[in-house]
Design an enzyme around this catalytic site. Sequence first.
Site, short mmCIF file in Angstrom:
data_model
loop_
_atom_site.label_atom_id
_atom_site.label_comp_id
_atom_site.label_asym_id
_atom_site.label_seq_id
_atom_site.Cartn_x
_atom_site.Cartn_y
_atom_site.Cartn_z
N TYR A 94 0.82 -1.21 0.00
CA TYR A 94 0.00 0.00 0.00
C TYR A 94 0.86 1.26 0.00
O TYR A 94 0.55 2.25 -0.67
CB TYR A 94 -0.92 0.02 1.23
CG TYR A 94 -2.17 -0.82 1.07
CD1 TYR A 94 -3.24 -0.37 0.30
CD2 TYR A 94 -2.29 -2.04 1.71
CE1 TYR A 94 -4.39 -1.12 0.16
CE2 TYR A 94 -3.44 -2.81 1.58
CZ TYR A 94 -4.48 -2.34 0.81
OH TYR A 94 -5.63 -3.10 0.67
N HIS A 142 -7.46 1.30 -0.03
CA HIS A 142 -7.36 0.97 1.39
C HIS A 142 -8.71 1.04 2.09
O HIS A 142 -9.04 0.18 2.92
CB HIS A 142 -6.37 1.92 2.07
CG HIS A 142 -6.17 1.63 3.52
ND1 HIS A 142 -5.44 0.55 3.97
CD2 HIS A 142 -6.61 2.26 4.64
CE1 HIS A 142 -5.43 0.53 5.28
NE2 HIS A 142 -6.14 1.56 5.72
#
Length: 239
Positions: free
Chosen positions: A23, A38
């Site tokens: 991420y 996310h």
Amino acid sequence: MFHYDGNNPIPFNRKYAISSWIYRCIRFYNKDYSEMLHFDRDIKLFVFSDLYIPKYRVSKEGIFTSENDVSFYLSSPRSEFISNLVKGLLNDIDKNTLTLRSALLKIKSIETLRSIEFTDSTMFKALSPIVTSTFKDGKILYLSPDKEKFYENLKTNLRKKYLMVHGKQYKKNIEIEPIYEKFPRKIKYSIEIKKGHVIGFKIPLKITASNKLLETAYDCGIGEKNSQGFGMLDVYGKV
């Protein structure tokens, strides 16, 4: 492929750290896409394998290897995901280093694997534990492969992923069965994620469905928590 200097142990529980790093790489290049990914509560449509550590030895602190190269596989049917991740890596995120507690893994190379043409029935091996669950008395109950619901959940999950990838319902039959003769010695894994534990099973499966559905399973992973490193598959062979 990563270079590992062997000075510090690789921790046993590392999936959360790898997922967070993925991420962070995307966020470094495209913050908006990273935040969308996310905070989206739906399936993330990417999966990565266990870390492959050759010729390892186990200590109380973690895992060591005398080899310098360690690696993992990552897959997604979303070209935007792959593009943002690679561009984040090329922009020297974290000095191209994956930090697992005190172990430093520096990116050595990125390779693209060959594509696979699927037929109606394929044998898969699990590159990371397969997870599926249900709720009982308000608690999560992780299912084992001796339960029929284990396979029912996998089918339902694959149908949902197929809809997300292809934009239409999968209306054909799906058959999923374990390949008992290829079971490894250890199949059950309990892995710490944050302050809890996830239970998954590394079992080989025979999946009979259309080639597009099999491709979806291969690209997205099977079962739950794929974006946390569970349920990645590789091909044993065509049946």
